[in-house]
Design a protein around this motif. Structure first.
Motif, short mmCIF file in Angstrom:
data_model
loop_
_atom_site.label_atom_id
_atom_site.label_comp_id
_atom_site.label_asym_id
_atom_site.label_seq_id
_atom_site.Cartn_x
_atom_site.Cartn_y
_atom_site.Cartn_z
N ASP A 115 50.69 21.75 34.31
CA ASP A 115 51.61 22.41 33.38
C ASP A 115 50.89 23.32 32.40
N GLU A 116 49.56 23.21 32.34
CA GLU A 116 48.79 24.00 31.39
C GLU A 116 48.00 25.12 32.05
N ILE A 117 47.57 24.89 33.28
CA ILE A 117 46.75 25.89 33.97
C ILE A 117 47.60 27.11 34.34
N LYS A 118 47.03 28.27 34.06
CA LYS A 118 47.72 29.52 34.39
C LYS A 118 47.04 30.18 35.60
N PRO A 119 47.84 30.80 36.48
CA PRO A 119 47.24 31.49 37.63
C PRO A 119 46.23 32.53 37.18
N TYR A 120 45.19 32.66 37.96
CA TYR A 120 44.09 33.57 37.63
C TYR A 120 44.47 35.01 37.92
N GLU A 121 44.11 35.90 36.99
CA GLU A 121 44.31 37.33 37.19
C GLU A 121 42.95 37.96 37.46
N ILE A 122 42.78 38.48 38.64
CA ILE A 122 41.49 39.03 39.03
C ILE A 122 41.20 40.31 38.23
N PRO A 123 39.97 40.48 37.74
CA PRO A 123 39.64 41.70 36.98
C PRO A 123 39.79 42.95 37.84
N SER A 124 39.96 44.07 37.18
CA SER A 124 40.08 45.35 37.89
C SER A 124 38.75 45.67 38.59
N GLN A 125 38.83 46.59 39.52
CA GLN A 125 37.64 46.99 40.26
C GLN A 125 36.57 47.56 39.33
N GLU A 126 37.01 48.32 38.32
CA GLU A 126 36.06 48.91 37.38
C GLU A 126 35.33 47.84 36.57
N ILE A 127 36.07 46.83 36.11
CA ILE A 127 35.43 45.76 35.33
C ILE A 127 34.46 44.97 36.19
N ASN A 128 34.83 44.72 37.44
CA ASN A 128 33.92 44.03 38.36
C ASN A 128 32.64 44.84 38.60
N GLN A 129 32.80 46.15 38.73
CA GLN A 129 31.63 47.03 38.93
C GLN A 129 30.71 46.96 37.71
N ILE A 130 31.30 47.05 36.52
CA ILE A 130 30.52 47.01 35.29
C ILE A 130 29.80 45.67 35.17
N LYS A 131 30.51 44.60 35.50
CA LYS A 131 29.92 43.26 35.41
C LYS A 131 28.69 43.14 36.30
N ARG A 132 28.80 43.62 37.53
CA ARG A 132 27.67 43.53 38.46
C ARG A 132 26.49 44.38 37.97
N LEU A 133 26.79 45.57 37.47
CA LEU A 133 25.73 46.45 36.99
C LEU A 133 25.05 45.90 35.74
N LEU A 134 25.82 45.28 34.85
CA LEU A 134 25.23 44.68 33.65
C LEU A 134 24.32 43.50 34.02
N THR A 135 24.74 42.72 35.03
CA THR A 135 23.92 41.61 35.49
C THR A 135 22.60 42.11 36.08
N LEU A 136 22.69 43.19 36.87
CA LEU A 136 21.49 43.78 37.45
C LEU A 136 20.60 44.36 36.36
N ARG A 137 21.19 45.04 35.40
CA ARG A 137 20.41 45.63 34.29
C ARG A 137 19.65 44.54 33.53
N GLU A 138 20.33 43.44 33.25
CA GLU A 138 19.69 42.34 32.52
C GLU A 138 18.49 41.79 33.29
N ARG A 139 18.64 41.68 34.60
CA ARG A 139 17.55 41.17 35.43
C ARG A 139 16.36 42.14 35.41
N LEU A 140 16.65 43.44 35.51
CA LEU A 140 15.58 44.44 35.50
C LEU A 140 14.88 44.52 34.15
N VAL A 141 15.65 44.37 33.07
CA VAL A 141 15.06 44.39 31.73
C VAL A 141 14.08 43.22 31.56
N LYS A 142 14.44 42.05 32.07
CA LYS A 142 13.55 40.89 32.00
C LYS A 142 12.28 41.12 32.82
N GLN A 143 12.44 41.71 34.01
CA GLN A 143 11.27 42.00 34.85
C GLN A 143 10.36 43.01 34.16
#
Length: 331
Positions: A115-143
């Motif tokens: 009764d409390e859980i709400k169906p998941y709304e998948i992020p837009s394609q643009e937000i998913n792209q940004i998320k992946r790129l930010l994750t990659l950027r963070e990894r490269l910055v650490k390297q």
């Protein structure tokens, strides 16, 4: 819509385990498109409740759960994506680990909170792209930081003439990583610029003095375009900067403190934002020093400033107007 049935899915790299809560039917499928289609056929045969009243509960497993969430979204199938830690802590002590048992626990978790859980709304394609790129950027910055640190020490200790290849290779690596990081940042800016809504949100967030580019981008991604969290207070809890009481009965009277359960990356970013605001924002600078003069704790003051910056960012987005520094209008 009333949820009467939950189906737990435990996802791994190659397969995923499925458990129907009401009749405890169980099956394993391949984690690919064919497996998703077989899941639907199997569910239609074994689920006694209609699809309209059934909710699939998936444990969030990062990249391994992306394909099935896209499939469910395209097929208009109700599902919810839940962090594994949330499920684990809600079901008490567990000894050992087994995918079959995990699927059962996920289904049970969903049914208890149906009764409390709400169906998941998948992020837009643009937000998913940004998320992946930010994750990659963070990894490269650490390297890059690792190579820079090593190179600095090697230059201090080794003679350049005898170690020319060693030093040149690492210098080129640092330059290459810097170039790739710049490319990623340009691509993210282009994605933001081409999406009117995201561009508006980005400009509103950075209008708050103290919040920089990376923090604004991470806020947009983690809030799913400021739709995932109802208020800045809930987001502050997610980031680990919301204070919680620490008392029990008459014997425990601990000081109020933040929780260790947090998105550590965002907590770190807001810490940098707060310190930047103290240095560059006259209002925050005055507030910070006034509290210290009263004998208030330094870290609790910084945390208050983190929350202030977050609240202002949410307010600017909700109002759809940039933040206005009212201090400059004071007499």
């Amino acid at each position: 819509m009333k949820i009467k049935q939950t189906i737990g899915i435990d996802i791994s790299k190659q397969t995923f385990d499925v458990r129907i809560h009401s009749n405890q039917c169980y099956e394993v499928f391949e984690n690919n498109l064919e497996g998703f289609k077989e899941l639907i056929i199997w569910t239609d045969k074994n689920n006694p409740i209609s699809n309209e009243n059934t909710l699939f509960i998936l444990e969030h497993t990062g990249i391994y759960s992306e394909e099935i969430t896209l499939f469910f979204t395209k097929k208009d199938i109700l599902f919810s994506l839940i962090p594994g830690l949330e499920i684990k802590k809600s079901l008490g002590i567990s000894r050992g680990k087994d995918d079959k048992i995990d699927a059962t626990k996920i289904a049970l978790y969903g049914y208890r909170l149906r009764d409390e859980i709400k169906p998941y709304e998948i992020p837009s394609q643009e937000i998913n792209q940004i998320k992946r790129l930010l994750t990659l950027r963070e990894r490269l910055v650490k390297q890059r930081a690792g190579h820079k640190s090593t190179l600095k020490e090697q230059k201090r200790i080794y003679l350049k003439k005898e170690n020319q290849l060693l030093l040149e290779t690492q210098e080129k690596t640092v330059k290459f990583l810097t170039k790739q990081i710049s490319r990623i940042e340009l691509e993210v800016k282009q994605i933001i610029k081409e999406n009117q809504e995201l561009n508006q949100q980005y400009n509103l967030v950075v209008s708050v003095k103290g919040i920089g580019n990376q923090t604004a981008l991470f806020m947009i991604v983690t809030t799913n375009g400021f739709t995932k969290f109802k208020s800045w207070r809930k987001y502050a809890s997610y980031c680990g900067i919301a204070p919680f009481p620490n008392t029990s009965g008459t014997s425990i009277r601990g000081r109020t403190k933040v929780s260790n359960l947090a998105n550590k990356k965002l907590k770190s970013l807001f810490d940098l934002c707060a310190k930047s605001a103290i240095q560059n924002n006259p209002e925050m600078k005055i507030y910070y020093h006034q509290r210290l003069e009263k004998g208030k704790n330094k870290m609790s003051t910084i945390n208050i400033i983190r929350c202030k910056l977050m609240a202002r960012a949410f307010a600017a987005v909700n109002r759809q107007t940039p933040y206005v520094n009212t201090l400059k209008f004071a007499a």
